[in-house]
Scaffold this motif. Structure first.
Motif, mmCIF file in Angstrom:
data_model
loop_
_atom_site.group_PDB
_atom_site.id
_atom_site.type_symbol
_atom_site.label_atom_id
_atom_site.label_comp_id
_atom_site.label_asym_id
_atom_site.label_seq_id
_atom_site.Cartn_x
_atom_site.Cartn_y
_atom_site.Cartn_z
ATOM 1 N N ARG A 147 0.801 -1.221 0.000
ATOM 2 C CA ARG A 147 0.000 0.000 0.000
ATOM 3 C C ARG A 147 0.836 1.273 0.000
ATOM 4 N N SER A 148 2.109 1.162 0.365
ATOM 5 C CA SER A 148 2.905 2.361 0.596
ATOM 6 C C SER A 148 4.195 2.366 -0.222
ATOM 7 N N THR A 149 4.315 3.347 -1.101
ATOM 8 C CA THR A 149 5.544 3.494 -1.876
ATOM 9 C C THR A 149 6.714 3.847 -0.982
ATOM 10 N N SER A 150 6.469 4.708 0.009
ATOM 11 C CA SER A 150 7.552 5.113 0.909
ATOM 12 C C SER A 150 8.047 3.929 1.726
ATOM 13 N N ALA A 151 7.126 3.043 2.138
ATOM 14 C CA ALA A 151 7.535 1.860 2.906
ATOM 15 C C ALA A 151 8.368 0.924 2.038
ATOM 16 N N ARG A 152 7.979 0.773 0.776
ATOM 17 C CA ARG A 152 8.767 -0.062 -0.134
ATOM 18 C C ARG A 152 10.150 0.525 -0.346
ATOM 19 N N ASN A 153 10.221 1.836 -0.505
ATOM 20 C CA ASN A 153 11.516 2.482 -0.702
ATOM 21 C C ASN A 153 12.410 2.307 0.525
ATOM 22 N N LEU A 154 11.804 2.385 1.711
ATOM 23 C CA LEU A 154 12.572 2.202 2.927
ATOM 24 C C LEU A 154 13.099 0.780 3.024
ATOM 25 N N ALA A 155 12.253 -0.206 2.682
ATOM 26 C CA ALA A 155 12.688 -1.603 2.723
ATOM 27 C C ALA A 155 13.830 -1.845 1.744
ATOM 28 N N LEU A 156 13.713 -1.291 0.547
ATOM 29 C CA LEU A 156 14.764 -1.452 -0.458
ATOM 30 C C LEU A 156 16.045 -0.777 -0.006
ATOM 31 N N SER A 157 15.916 0.428 0.557
ATOM 32 C CA SER A 157 17.087 1.160 1.029
ATOM 33 C C SER A 157 17.781 0.416 2.162
ATOM 34 N N ALA A 158 17.003 -0.107 3.106
ATOM 35 C CA ALA A 158 17.586 -0.828 4.237
ATOM 36 C C ALA A 158 18.264 -2.110 3.776
ATOM 37 N N CYS A 159 17.630 -2.828 2.847
ATOM 38 C CA CYS A 159 18.225 -4.071 2.355
ATOM 39 C C CYS A 159 19.522 -3.780 1.599
ATOM 40 N N THR A 160 19.529 -2.718 0.797
ATOM 41 C CA THR A 160 20.735 -2.326 0.074
ATOM 42 C C THR A 160 21.850 -1.971 1.047
ATOM 43 N N ALA A 161 21.492 -1.242 2.105
ATOM 44 C CA ALA A 161 22.486 -0.872 3.112
ATOM 45 C C ALA A 161 23.048 -2.110 3.808
ATOM 46 N N LEU A 162 22.191 -3.083 4.098
ATOM 47 C CA LEU A 162 22.654 -4.308 4.743
ATOM 48 C C LEU A 162 23.619 -5.072 3.853
ATOM 49 N N PHE A 163 23.302 -5.163 2.557
ATOM 50 C CA PHE A 163 24.201 -5.831 1.624
ATOM 51 C C PHE A 163 25.559 -5.142 1.617
ATOM 52 N N SER A 164 25.542 -3.808 1.559
ATOM 53 C CA SER A 164 26.805 -3.085 1.469
ATOM 54 C C SER A 164 27.642 -3.285 2.724
ATOM 55 N N GLU A 165 26.994 -3.322 3.892
ATOM 56 C CA GLU A 165 27.736 -3.473 5.122
ATOM 57 C C GLU A 165 28.157 -4.919 5.363
ATOM 58 N N ILE A 166 27.386 -5.880 4.838
ATOM 59 C CA ILE A 166 27.826 -7.276 4.895
ATOM 60 C C ILE A 166 29.114 -7.426 4.093
ATOM 61 N N LEU A 167 29.125 -6.831 2.908
ATOM 62 C CA LEU A 167 30.302 -6.945 2.044
ATOM 63 C C LEU A 167 31.496 -6.204 2.638
ATOM 64 N N SER A 168 31.247 -5.107 3.346
ATOM 65 C CA SER A 168 32.339 -4.378 3.978
ATOM 66 C C SER A 168 32.592 -4.847 5.407
ATOM 67 N N GLN A 169 31.717 -5.785 5.885
ATOM 68 C CA GLN A 169 31.858 -6.409 7.200
ATOM 69 C C GLN A 169 31.801 -5.393 8.343
ATOM 70 N N HIS A 170 30.900 -4.420 8.208
ATOM 71 C CA HIS A 170 30.648 -3.459 9.285
ATOM 72 C C HIS A 170 29.136 -3.277 9.459
ATOM 73 N N PRO A 171 28.406 -4.355 9.826
ATOM 74 C CA PRO A 171 26.945 -4.275 9.858
ATOM 75 C C PRO A 171 26.375 -3.262 10.828
ATOM 76 N N ASP A 172 26.989 -3.085 11.989
ATOM 77 C CA ASP A 172 26.410 -2.164 12.977
ATOM 78 C C ASP A 172 26.456 -0.716 12.513
ATOM 79 N N ALA A 173 27.380 -0.385 11.578
ATOM 80 C CA ALA A 173 27.441 0.982 11.065
ATOM 81 C C ALA A 173 26.155 1.329 10.334
ATOM 82 N N THR A 174 25.593 0.356 9.616
ATOM 83 C CA THR A 174 24.345 0.582 8.902
ATOM 84 C C THR A 174 23.161 0.669 9.855
#
Length: 356
Positions: free
Chosen positions: A197-224
């Motif tokens: 129902r919410s475009t903003s909620a989808r964007n937030l989920a995508l943004s958070a997932c992208t951030a998690l991927f980036s921090e997994i690859l850089s091995q600094h998850p708590d920074a995200t």
């Protein structure tokens, strides 16, 4: 909206890029495999379009081929449980629009080989790779995978360099950052109606997932997670709700299961004006309430109290009365349970109803 997929079709009927529920099914007989020139043509243009040159190897083709994918597709974020029989091909077309893909294997195995080397992904492992770089792959018969895809441009722009993708990242699912990712995906799937129902909620989920991927690859998850306190909070709540019957449920245990540091966990709850154990107690009381209503006159307060880790029946009765304004027995009578006299006892048959 639910995607309804006919047998032998590998493409969901919903519009790609907007559906909440995603489903893809392919069941091919040996004859269909033999007669079809392009059995995987219907995958073109969908979330599995980065897979090319697909073949069902012999002698496995003699037994037919089964594939299924069930999950959620939010704009360009796909999270799906996949079953796949023996399959070989190329993952990645060398095109900038192909996604970053994570495969979390729960059964069977995947093998990848490319310019950056070879990787074998066994059950209990995750592989994250850039499909802008073609990888030859083979899938063992009966392989089960949690597949997650995120748009490559978003991830590259966040990391600032594509060099991190020169190799496939393979890790054990027990590592904290991968535990957090899998818990986060569960939260996303539980929130599918809101995301639809919410475009903003989808964007937030995508943004958070992208951030998690980036921090997994850089091995600094708590920074995200410091940038997404609400995400960390929802992940922790999801973990707690799944483990309320554990007697050792504590902030340290919750942090470990969620894949975050204790400090991050405590900060996330503090920002919501709540505490970890207060949330645990409220949810245990709610489960106890639900048990009371479900069991009706057969309910025993002592058993319910023990199941949800109240110190004893008297403690449960006091806590219940404080929250609901009546003892369990009185509450059950007021709720309208047939018989008017609810036989809710604390220990054994013949004792007085609890709270009487």
């Amino acid at each position: 909206m639910r995607s309804e997929v006919p047998q032998n079709s590998a493409n969901p009927s919903s519009d790609y890029g907007h559906a909440t529920n995603y489903a893809s099914i392919m069941n091919l007989t040996p004859q269909q495999i033999h007669e079809s020139v392009r059995p995987f043509a219907e995958w073109e243009g969908g979330p599995f379009a980065h897979l090319t040159g697909l073949e069902i190897p012999q002698p496995n083709a003699a037994h037919g081929f089964n594939f299924s994918a069930n999950g959620h597709l939010f704009d360009d974020l796909l999270s799906a449980e996949v079953y796949c029989d023996s399959l070989t091909g190329i993952s990645g077309r060398g095109e900038g629009q192909d996604p970053i893909v994570a495969d979390l294997v729960t059964a069977g195995s995947l093998r990848f080989s490319g310019k950056a080397g070879e990787s074998t992904v066994e059950p209990g492992q995750i592989c994250i790779r850039d499909t802008n770089m073609p990888w030859k792959f083979s899938c063992a018969p009966g392989t089960r995978i949690r597949v997650v895809t995120v748009p490559r441009p978003l991830l590259v722009s966040r990391i600032g360099s594509a060099k991190v993708f020169n190799h496939a990242y393979v890790a054990d699912v027990k590592t904290p950052e991968v535990r957090f990712l899998t818990n986060f995906l569960e939260v996303v799937e539980r929130s599918s109606a809101d995301l639809d129902r919410s475009t903003s909620a989808r964007n937030l989920a995508l943004s958070a997932c992208t951030a998690l991927f980036s921090e997994i690859l850089s091995q600094h998850p708590d920074a995200t997670l410091s940038d997404y306190p609400q995400t960390a909070l929802e992940v922790a709540r999801n973990v707690i709700e799944k483990n309320l019957e554990r007697s050792d449920l504590s902030p340290v245990v919750v942090a470990h299961m969620a894949g975050v540091s204790l400090r991050t966990l405590q900060r996330s709850f503090a920002e919501s004006n709540d505490s970890i154990m207060a949330f645990v107690r409220r949810n245990r009381l709610q489960r106890a309430h639900d048990d009371l209503i479900r069991l009706g006159s057969a309910a025993r307060v002592s058993e319910i109290a023990a199941r949800w880790h109240f110190s004893d029946a008297s403690h449960f009765i006091r806590t219940f009365k404080s929250a609901y304004g009546a003892s369990p027995a009185a509450y059950l009578r007021a709720y309208g349970n047939p018989g008017a006299q609810a036989q809710v006892s604390t220990h054994s048959e013949g004792e007085a109803p609890a709270g009487a």
